[in-house]
Design a protein around this motif. Structure first.
Motif, PDB file in Angstrom:
ATOM      1  N   GLU A  64       0.926  -1.164   0.083  1.00 24.50           N
ATOM      2  CA  GLU A  64       0.052   0.025  -0.014  1.00 24.50           C
ATOM      3  C   GLU A  64       1.142   1.279  -0.182  1.00 24.50           C
ATOM      4  OE1 GLU A  64      -3.372   0.558  -0.201  1.00 24.50           O
ATOM      5  OE2 GLU A  64      -3.450  -1.912  -0.458  1.00 24.50           O
ATOM      6  N   ILE A  65       2.056   1.294   0.557  1.00 27.77           N
ATOM      7  CA  ILE A  65       2.774   2.297   0.901  1.00 27.77           C
ATOM      8  C   ILE A  65       3.527   2.806  -0.528  1.00 27.77           C
ATOM      9  CG2 ILE A  65       4.841   3.361   1.888  1.00 27.77           C
ATOM     10  CD1 ILE A  65       4.132   1.841   4.383  1.00 27.77           C
ATOM     11  N   THR A  66       4.072   1.568  -1.202  1.00 21.09           N
ATOM     12  CA  THR A  66       4.565   1.544  -2.469  1.00 21.09           C
ATOM     13  C   THR A  66       3.616   2.271  -3.381  1.00 21.09           C
ATOM     14  OG1 THR A  66       5.952  -0.339  -1.857  1.00 21.09           O
ATOM     15  CG2 THR A  66       5.912   0.555  -4.321  1.00 21.09           C
ATOM     16  N   ASN A  67       2.367   1.908  -3.388  1.00 27.31           N
ATOM     17  CA  ASN A  67       1.455   2.250  -4.379  1.00 27.31           C
ATOM     18  C   ASN A  67       1.099   3.611  -4.064  1.00 27.31           C
ATOM     19  OD1 ASN A  67       1.030  -0.162  -5.408  1.00 27.31           O
ATOM     20  ND2 ASN A  67      -0.804  -0.708  -3.933  1.00 27.31           N
ATOM     21  N   VAL A  68       1.154   4.312  -3.013  1.00 28.44           N
ATOM     22  CA  VAL A  68       1.131   5.750  -2.561  1.00 28.44           C
ATOM     23  C   VAL A  68       2.252   6.400  -3.439  1.00 28.44           C
ATOM     24  CG1 VAL A  68       0.952   7.388  -0.932  1.00 28.44           C
ATOM     25  CG2 VAL A  68      -0.441   5.210  -0.623  1.00 28.44           C
ATOM     26  N   ILE A  69       3.418   5.974  -2.953  1.00 34.48           N
ATOM     27  CA  ILE A  69       4.565   6.480  -3.572  1.00 34.48           C
ATOM     28  C   ILE A  69       4.597   6.599  -5.021  1.00 34.48           C
ATOM     29  CG2 ILE A  69       7.207   6.355  -3.901  1.00 34.48           C
ATOM     30  CD1 ILE A  69       7.117   4.960  -1.184  1.00 34.48           C
ATOM     31  N   ILE A  70       4.217   5.471  -5.878  1.00 33.36           N
ATOM     32  CA  ILE A  70       4.138   5.586  -7.254  1.00 33.36           C
ATOM     33  C   ILE A  70       2.974   6.685  -7.600  1.00 33.36           C
ATOM     34  CG2 ILE A  70       3.637   4.236  -9.319  1.00 33.36           C
ATOM     35  CD1 ILE A  70       6.196   3.598  -8.222  1.00 33.36           C
ATOM     36  N   LYS A  71       1.844   6.673  -7.035  1.00 32.73           N
ATOM     37  CA  LYS A  71       0.837   7.608  -7.349  1.00 32.73           C
ATOM     38  C   LYS A  71       1.281   9.148  -7.250  1.00 32.73           C
ATOM     39  CE  LYS A  71      -4.118   8.980  -6.577  1.00 32.73           C
ATOM     40  NZ  LYS A  71      -4.994   8.518  -5.477  1.00 32.73           N
ATOM     41  N   ASP A  72       2.045   9.319  -6.304  1.00 38.24           N
ATOM     42  CA  ASP A  72       2.616  10.477  -5.828  1.00 38.24           C
ATOM     43  C   ASP A  72       3.661  11.075  -7.139  1.00 38.24           C
ATOM     44  OD1 ASP A  72       2.902  13.132  -4.136  1.00 38.24           O
ATOM     45  OD2 ASP A  72       4.987  12.179  -3.659  1.00 38.24           O
ATOM     46  N   LEU A  73       4.479  10.259  -7.282  1.00 35.21           N
ATOM     47  CA  LEU A  73       5.264  10.341  -8.357  1.00 35.21           C
ATOM     48  C   LEU A  73       4.747  10.789  -9.582  1.00 35.21           C
ATOM     49  CD1 LEU A  73       8.432  10.155  -9.617  1.00 35.21           C
ATOM     50  CD2 LEU A  73       8.061   7.723  -9.979  1.00 35.21           C
ATOM     51  N   GLY A  74       3.651   9.798 -10.073  1.00 32.25           N
ATOM     52  CA  GLY A  74       2.658  10.390 -11.162  1.00 32.25           C
ATOM     53  C   GLY A  74       3.677  10.178 -12.388  1.00 32.25           C
ATOM     54  N   GLU A  75       3.743  11.078 -13.362  1.00 31.57           N
ATOM     55  CA  GLU A  75       4.428  11.139 -14.616  1.00 31.57           C
ATOM     56  C   GLU A  75       5.770  11.830 -14.548  1.00 31.57           C
ATOM     57  OE1 GLU A  75       3.745   9.158 -17.041  1.00 31.57           O
ATOM     58  OE2 GLU A  75       1.951   8.507 -15.917  1.00 31.57           O
ATOM     59  N   SER A  76       6.371  12.346 -13.245  1.00 28.07           N
ATOM     60  CA  SER A  76       7.521  13.233 -13.123  1.00 28.07           C
ATOM     61  C   SER A  76       8.813  12.385 -13.582  1.00 28.07           C
ATOM     62  CB  SER A  76       7.279  13.814 -11.671  1.00 28.07           C
ATOM     63  OG  SER A  76       6.335  14.240 -11.292  1.00 28.07           O
ATOM     64  N   LEU A  77       9.797  12.927 -13.887  1.00 23.83           N
ATOM     65  CA  LEU A  77      11.060  12.485 -13.927  1.00 23.83           C
ATOM     66  C   LEU A  77      11.612  12.205 -12.741  1.00 23.83           C
ATOM     67  CD1 LEU A  77      12.444  15.110 -16.572  1.00 23.83           C
ATOM     68  CD2 LEU A  77      11.258  12.960 -17.089  1.00 23.83           C
ATOM     69  N   PHE A  78      12.486  11.258 -12.454  1.00 26.24           N
ATOM     70  CA  PHE A  78      13.180  10.657 -11.252  1.00 26.24           C
ATOM     71  C   PHE A  78      14.614  10.324 -11.310  1.00 26.24           C
ATOM     72  CE2 PHE A  78      11.012   7.090 -13.104  1.00 26.24           C
ATOM     73  CZ  PHE A  78      11.977   6.125 -12.846  1.00 26.24           C
ATOM     74  N   SER A  79      15.249  10.147 -10.309  1.00 30.49           N
ATOM     75  CA  SER A  79      16.466   9.575 -10.304  1.00 30.49           C
ATOM     76  C   SER A  79      16.568   8.366  -9.418  1.00 30.49           C
ATOM     77  CB  SER A  79      17.660  10.541  -9.634  1.00 30.49           C
ATOM     78  OG  SER A  79      17.702  11.788 -10.701  1.00 30.49           O
ATOM     79  N   ILE A  80      17.705   7.504  -9.285  1.00 28.60           N
ATOM     80  CA  ILE A  80      17.667   6.365  -8.457  1.00 28.60           C
ATOM     81  C   ILE A  80      18.926   6.199  -7.557  1.00 28.60           C
ATOM     82  CG2 ILE A  80      16.001   4.773  -9.666  1.00 28.60           C
ATOM     83  CD1 ILE A  80      18.233   3.692 -10.984  1.00 28.60           C
TER      84      ILE A  80
END
Length: 312
Positions: free
Chosen positions: A219-235
């Motif tokens: 559930e927490i991971t799903n919230v993170i992915i939803k908050d990220l949306g279509e934004s660019l990101f780094s790892i």
């Protein structure tokens, strides 16, 4: 001594009438029964006739026939895939569940849904009885209490297990001690936990604790992915060995949210066979595919330990 004054003698017509009525009763009783053939019983649980629609004298025979026939488990069927929620990955019924629940789990091809054989055989007309309703209510209360304990420990980053979790232990670990605390201060929880709960349904075993933790993590991971949306990101990636001496890769994503704040969130752990560049690349691609992330949105990579970044 004559018994006529004590008993009324029946006429011949009365005797014939009694025999006829007895014959009709026996015939109607025989007609209420049907011949049970397990081969002719519908296997698909979505198409079966409800058990309460059978004559009351035939229901036990129907139940025995279905129990002998076993649950409907079409393991070689091509189960249709569907999309659930906002996750782009398609999901379908997993036939491996038949091996985990071989005695009761059923699948209806007609309804594309899972069923319980025992529920079909013993469910009452119009729903469940008051005892079942109370059991479900008790289970819900017990489950909510267990989830609240897990949420508190996860939020505080505390361990669940204790060194000695037996009933005579003075400290059974954070999870059990916290559940004891809730039961002492809440009568509703006290009535359905520990000694008041069924032996097979206490919701305190290590496996249950792991299941609740895994559900919370998803559930927490799903919230993170939803908050990220279509934004660019780094790892950001770090490699280390766990307690079983297996190589694993911890992945953190870094992005800017809608308020312009730089956010870093732990995404997950991937086990890798080794720490070569090719193995790490394959693990990253697998993790991205699992969470529906596109590598085209990746704008930066950070690794701890340059010595691990060697050619395969």
């Amino acid at each position: 001594m004559s018994l006529d004054k004590y008993f009324k003698r029946k006429s011949l017509e009365d005797e014939e009438s009694i025999k006829a009525s007895s014959h009709v009763t026996q015939s109607s009783s025989k007609k209420s029964h049907i011949e049970i053939n397990s081969d002719t019983l519908l296997a698909d649980p979505g198409l079966r006739r409800p058990i309460y629609e059978y004559h009351i004298n035939d229901r036990d025979a129907i139940r025995r026939a279905y129990l002998q026939k076993g649950p409907c488990q079409p393991s070689h069927y091509d189960f249709p895939q569907k999309q659930f929620g906002n996750i782009s990955t398609l999901r379908c019924f997993n036939p491996a569940w038949f091996g985990a629940y071989p005695t009761w789990l059923e699948y209806s091809i007609a309804k594309d849904a899972a069923f319980c054989l025992y529920c079909y055989l013993f469910k009452l007309k119009g729903g469940v009885d008051s005892f079942t309703v109370k059991s479900q209510s008790d289970y819900r209360t017990r489950l909510n209490a267990s989830i609240e304990c897990a949420r508190f420990l996860l939020h505080q980053g505390l361990p669940f297990r204790g060194h000695d979790e037996c009933e005579c232990s003075s400290n059974q670990g954070n999870y059990l001690e916290l559940l004891h605390f809730l039961s002492r201060n809440n009568e509703a929880i006290k009535r359905v936990t520990f000694s008041e709960a069924p032996k097979h349904n206490k919701l305190t075993s290590p496996d249950i604790q792991k299941d609740i933790t895994q559900a919370a993590a998803e559930e927490i991971t799903n919230v993170i992915i939803k908050d990220l949306g279509e934004s660019l990101f780094s790892i950001l990636i770090d490699e280390s060995r766990d307690i079983s001496i297996k190589e694993q890769m911890a992945v953190v994503i870094r992005y800017v949210d809608n308020n312009g704040h730089i956010i870093e969130r732990f995404l997950g752990i991937q086990h890798v066979s080794d720490t070569t560049a090719s193995s790490l690349k394959a693990a990253i691609e697998a993790l991205f595919s699992k969470h529906g992330l596109s590598i085209s949105r990746l704008r930066g990579q950070g690794y701890d330990g340059a010595s691990n970044m060697r050619e395969a």
